[in-house]
Design a protein around this motif. Structure first.
Motif, PDB file in Angstrom:
ATOM      1  N   LYS A 160       2.893  10.113  -5.956  1.00 37.52           N
ATOM      2  CA  LYS A 160       4.088   9.450  -6.497  1.00 37.52           C
ATOM      3  C   LYS A 160       3.734   8.480  -7.631  1.00 37.52           C
ATOM      4  O   LYS A 160       4.450   8.384  -8.617  1.00 37.52           O
ATOM      5  CB  LYS A 160       4.748   8.696  -5.336  1.00 37.52           C
ATOM      6  CG  LYS A 160       6.105   8.128  -5.594  1.00 37.52           C
ATOM      7  CD  LYS A 160       6.826   7.967  -4.251  1.00 37.52           C
ATOM      8  CE  LYS A 160       7.454   6.625  -4.059  1.00 37.52           C
ATOM      9  NZ  LYS A 160       7.967   6.407  -2.707  1.00 37.52           N
ATOM     10  N   GLY A 190      -1.531   1.948 -10.619  1.00 40.03           N
ATOM     11  CA  GLY A 190      -2.248   0.796 -10.066  1.00 40.03           C
ATOM     12  C   GLY A 190      -1.309  -0.312  -9.605  1.00 40.03           C
ATOM     13  O   GLY A 190      -0.081  -0.212  -9.730  1.00 40.03           O
ATOM     14  N   VAL A 199       1.316  -5.278  -0.536  1.00 33.51           N
ATOM     15  CA  VAL A 199       1.815  -3.889  -0.376  1.00 33.51           C
ATOM     16  C   VAL A 199       1.788  -3.388   1.057  1.00 33.51           C
ATOM     17  O   VAL A 199       2.552  -2.488   1.407  1.00 33.51           O
ATOM     18  CB  VAL A 199       1.084  -2.847  -1.272  1.00 33.51           C
ATOM     19  CG1 VAL A 199       1.562  -2.904  -2.683  1.00 33.51           C
ATOM     20  CG2 VAL A 199      -0.403  -2.974  -1.167  1.00 33.51           C
ATOM     21  N   PHE A 204       7.788  -4.159   1.774  1.00 35.02           N
ATOM     22  CA  PHE A 204       7.451  -4.525   0.401  1.00 35.02           C
ATOM     23  C   PHE A 204       7.283  -3.306  -0.515  1.00 35.02           C
ATOM     24  O   PHE A 204       6.600  -2.355  -0.184  1.00 35.02           O
ATOM     25  CB  PHE A 204       6.166  -5.367   0.349  1.00 35.02           C
ATOM     26  CG  PHE A 204       5.837  -5.792  -1.059  1.00 35.02           C
ATOM     27  CD1 PHE A 204       6.497  -6.862  -1.643  1.00 35.02           C
ATOM     28  CD2 PHE A 204       4.913  -5.080  -1.813  1.00 35.02           C
ATOM     29  CE1 PHE A 204       6.234  -7.218  -2.952  1.00 35.02           C
ATOM     30  CE2 PHE A 204       4.644  -5.442  -3.132  1.00 35.02           C
ATOM     31  CZ  PHE A 204       5.302  -6.512  -3.693  1.00 35.02           C
ATOM     32  N   GLN A 205       7.909  -3.370  -1.682  1.00 39.08           N
ATOM     33  CA  GLN A 205       7.729  -2.354  -2.711  1.00 39.08           C
ATOM     34  C   GLN A 205       7.578  -3.070  -4.043  1.00 39.08           C
ATOM     35  O   GLN A 205       8.271  -4.056  -4.289  1.00 39.08           O
ATOM     36  CB  GLN A 205       8.963  -1.457  -2.810  1.00 39.08           C
ATOM     37  CG  GLN A 205       9.265  -0.694  -1.532  1.00 39.08           C
ATOM     38  CD  GLN A 205      10.462   0.213  -1.719  1.00 39.08           C
ATOM     39  OE1 GLN A 205      11.560  -0.263  -1.942  1.00 39.08           O
ATOM     40  NE2 GLN A 205      10.238   1.508  -1.634  1.00 39.08           N
ATOM     41  N   ASP A 207       8.377  -1.766  -6.867  1.00 37.59           N
ATOM     42  CA  ASP A 207       9.606  -1.456  -7.589  1.00 37.59           C
ATOM     43  C   ASP A 207      10.520  -0.631  -6.682  1.00 37.59           C
ATOM     44  O   ASP A 207      10.184   0.503  -6.331  1.00 37.59           O
ATOM     45  CB  ASP A 207       9.235  -0.646  -8.835  1.00 37.59           C
ATOM     46  CG  ASP A 207      10.448  -0.333  -9.676  1.00 37.59           C
ATOM     47  OD1 ASP A 207      11.583  -0.566  -9.207  1.00 37.59           O
ATOM     48  OD2 ASP A 207      10.257   0.149 -10.810  1.00 37.59           O
ATOM     49  N   THR A 213      10.902   3.324   1.557  1.00 32.95           N
ATOM     50  CA  THR A 213      11.397   2.190   2.349  1.00 32.95           C
ATOM     51  C   THR A 213      10.475   0.978   2.312  1.00 32.95           C
ATOM     52  O   THR A 213      10.842  -0.099   2.766  1.00 32.95           O
ATOM     53  CB  THR A 213      11.498   2.605   3.829  1.00 32.95           C
ATOM     54  OG1 THR A 213      10.189   3.064   4.224  1.00 32.95           O
ATOM     55  CG2 THR A 213      12.492   3.711   4.034  1.00 32.95           C
ATOM     56  N   GLY A 214       9.253   1.175   1.817  1.00 32.16           N
ATOM     57  CA  GLY A 214       8.292   0.077   1.865  1.00 32.16           C
ATOM     58  C   GLY A 214       7.701  -0.096   3.254  1.00 32.16           C
ATOM     59  O   GLY A 214       7.056  -1.090   3.546  1.00 32.16           O
ATOM     60  N   LEU A 215       7.921   0.904   4.123  1.00 32.69           N
ATOM     61  CA  LEU A 215       7.398   0.804   5.490  1.00 32.69           C
ATOM     62  C   LEU A 215       6.143   1.654   5.706  1.00 32.69           C
ATOM     63  O   LEU A 215       5.378   1.416   6.636  1.00 32.69           O
ATOM     64  CB  LEU A 215       8.455   1.273   6.499  1.00 32.69           C
ATOM     65  CG  LEU A 215       9.615   0.325   6.752  1.00 32.69           C
ATOM     66  CD1 LEU A 215      10.617   0.968   7.702  1.00 32.69           C
ATOM     67  CD2 LEU A 215       9.105  -0.975   7.348  1.00 32.69           C
ATOM     68  N   GLY A 216       5.950   2.638   4.828  1.00 32.07           N
ATOM     69  CA  GLY A 216       4.879   3.614   5.028  1.00 32.07           C
ATOM     70  C   GLY A 216       3.508   2.987   5.279  1.00 32.07           C
ATOM     71  O   GLY A 216       2.836   3.316   6.263  1.00 32.07           O
ATOM     72  N   LEU A 217       3.089   2.092   4.406  1.00 22.50           N
ATOM     73  CA  LEU A 217       1.745   1.511   4.545  1.00 22.50           C
ATOM     74  C   LEU A 217       1.650   0.567   5.733  1.00 22.50           C
ATOM     75  O   LEU A 217       0.611   0.504   6.388  1.00 22.50           O
ATOM     76  CB  LEU A 217       1.345   0.773   3.260  1.00 22.50           C
ATOM     77  CG  LEU A 217       0.909   1.671   2.100  1.00 22.50           C
ATOM     78  CD1 LEU A 217       0.746   0.853   0.826  1.00 22.50           C
ATOM     79  CD2 LEU A 217      -0.397   2.392   2.432  1.00 22.50           C
ATOM     80  N   MET A 233      -7.024  -1.434   0.810  1.00 24.07           N
ATOM     81  CA  MET A 233      -6.636  -0.927  -0.509  1.00 24.07           C
ATOM     82  C   MET A 233      -7.307  -1.730  -1.599  1.00 24.07           C
ATOM     83  O   MET A 233      -7.400  -2.947  -1.512  1.00 24.07           O
ATOM     84  CB  MET A 233      -5.126  -1.041  -0.687  1.00 24.07           C
ATOM     85  CG  MET A 233      -4.371  -0.014   0.116  1.00 24.07           C
ATOM     86  SD  MET A 233      -2.624  -0.179  -0.107  1.00 24.07           S
ATOM     87  CE  MET A 233      -2.350   0.764  -1.594  1.00 24.07           C
TER      88      MET A 233
HETATM   89  P1  ADP Z   1       7.087   3.330   0.046  1.00 28.74           P
HETATM   90  O1  ADP Z   1       6.127   4.281  -0.624  1.00 28.74           O
HETATM   91  O2  ADP Z   1       8.019   3.972   1.021  1.00 28.74           O
HETATM   92  O3  ADP Z   1       7.754   2.396  -0.909  1.00 28.74           O
HETATM   93  P2  ADP Z   1       4.687   2.182   1.178  1.00 28.74           P
HETATM   94  O4  ADP Z   1       4.524   1.144   2.229  1.00 28.74           O
HETATM   95  O5  ADP Z   1       4.015   3.497   1.412  1.00 28.74           O
HETATM   96  O6  ADP Z   1       6.228   2.353   0.991  1.00 28.74           O
HETATM   97  O7  ADP Z   1       4.172   1.562  -0.191  1.00 28.74           O
HETATM   98  C1  ADP Z   1       4.591   0.274  -0.587  1.00 28.74           C
HETATM   99  C2  ADP Z   1       4.446   0.052  -2.068  1.00 28.74           C
HETATM  100  O8  ADP Z   1       3.055  -0.009  -2.438  1.00 28.74           O
HETATM  101  C3  ADP Z   1       5.010   1.184  -2.923  1.00 28.74           C
HETATM  102  O9  ADP Z   1       6.403   1.054  -3.093  1.00 28.74           O
HETATM  103  C4  ADP Z   1       4.245   0.968  -4.224  1.00 28.74           C
HETATM  104  O10 ADP Z   1       4.840  -0.076  -4.965  1.00 28.74           O
HETATM  105  C5  ADP Z   1       2.871   0.501  -3.742  1.00 28.74           C
HETATM  106  N1  ADP Z   1       1.873   1.613  -3.681  1.00 28.74           N
HETATM  107  C6  ADP Z   1       1.482   2.288  -2.565  1.00 28.74           C
HETATM  108  N2  ADP Z   1       0.525   3.204  -2.863  1.00 28.74           N
HETATM  109  C7  ADP Z   1       0.322   3.133  -4.200  1.00 28.74           C
HETATM  110  C8  ADP Z   1      -0.535   3.831  -5.131  1.00 28.74           C
HETATM  111  N3  ADP Z   1      -1.375   4.790  -4.744  1.00 28.74           N
HETATM  112  N4  ADP Z   1      -0.482   3.448  -6.445  1.00 28.74           N
HETATM  113  C9  ADP Z   1       0.361   2.465  -6.858  1.00 28.74           C
HETATM  114  N5  ADP Z   1       1.198   1.785  -6.028  1.00 28.74           N
HETATM  115  C10 ADP Z   1       1.184   2.106  -4.722  1.00 28.74           C
END
Ligand code: ADP
Length: 264
Positions: A160, A190, A199, A204-205, A207, A213-217, A233
């Motif tokens: 993405k 980046g 992150v 948190f996102q 943008d 959703t900002g929940l994945g990580l 990270m």
């Molecule tokens: P989501 O992808 O659903 O927004 P995540 O928790 O997976 O939620 O990621 C949170 C935020 O971290 C993303 O919205 C993005 O801003 C940032 N991020 C995560 N992975 C990357 C990446 N590989 N490169 C740049 N930004 C990233």
């Protein structure tokens, strides 16, 4: 009121602590408000499309090709909704300490090959090349589906936030005697130092216009921690991002992780 001696300093300390706490509450409310607005948007987009296509198809008069297209979109958008709701449920399970792992032997190379197959089409659309370099025979003791979920999330993010035509590398190797490290590196947009610290926070996102959703990580990090591992990270704005996951190898992990059988 005149306050004498050391009390003056204690009261000043207390005031500044309260002030800090109030700011934290405002900040966390702001994050929750942003989350509600972004999740509503995430839910509304597929629902609008499902509603639109089902109403169109009900009105009739479409040839089989058009009907197939409409039903295909309805199915794709429904899957997106299911994914979103599952993410929310996982998050709430983790919050309440109710996620149960179904443990077994998991081959890392095989798991990563599956991930690559899963995201291949998505990468292809942006002409992104996925390179997998995994050592043979690395086996961890873990929940295969949950680990898959973690690496899918990391790989999805890498795609993405990568530029068209770039490469994403997935490396897996033995670290020390008893651990495996999986590193997913991209050369995408980046993350700035200020954002990098946040992150992995829930909601948190960088943008919110990017969807998600900002929940994945946050979910991924907690799943890895439940396995007794580590998710880290590293990133530089404009240069790319590197996600490292460290897990204990199976022979080292057996007997050390307190597991409960899956009850769902
Ligand atoms: P989501 O992808 O659903 O927004 P995540 O928790 O997976 O939620 O990621 C949170 C935020 O971290 C993303 O919205 C993005 O801003 C940032 N991020 C995560 N992975 C990357 C990446 N590989 N490169 C740049 N930004 C990233």
């Amino acid at each position: 009121v005149r306050i004498k001696g050391n009390y003056r300093y204690e009261i000043a300390d207390l005031a500044s602590t309260l002030n800090y706490m109030a700011q934290e509450i405002v900040r966390s409310n702001q994050i929750k408000d942003d989350f509600i607005s972004s999740i509503s948007h995430e839910l509304r987009t597929p629902l609008t499309s499902i509603k639109g296509w089902s109403e169109t198809l009900i009105s009739g008069g479409y040839d089989p090709e058009e009907t197939k297209l409409g039903v295909g979109i309805i199915s794709k958008e429904s899957n997106r909704l299911i994914g979103l709701v599952e993410e929310l449920l996982d998050f709430s399970k983790l919050q309440q300490n109710e996620m149960r792992l179904s443990m077994g032997a998991v081959g890392i190379k095989e798991l990563l090959q599956e991930i690559v197959l899963n995201v291949w089409a998505k990468a292809e659309k942006k002409q992104i090349r996925l390179v997998l370099d995994a050592e043979e025979g690395l086996v961890v003791y873990g929940d295969a589906n949950r680990l898959k979920q973690v690496f899918l999330n990391i790989a999805d993010n890498a795609i993405k936030f990568s530029h068209e035509g770039s490469d994403i590398m997935i490396h897996a190797y033995r670290l020390f005697e008893d651990q495996v490290e999986v590193v997913v590196s991209d050369t995408g947009i980046g993350i700035s130092e200020e954002h990098l610290a946040r992150v992995k926070d829930r909601f948190f996102q960088v943008d919110s216009l990017n969807g998600g959703t900002g929940l994945g990580l946050a979910i991924s990090q907690q799943i890895i921690e439940l396995h007794g591992g580590l998710l880290e990270m590293e990133s530089e704005l404009g240069q790319g991002t590197r996600v490292r996951v460290q897990l204990m190898l199976a022979d080292a992990a057996s007997g050390t992780i307190n597991t409960e059988e899956k009850m769902e």
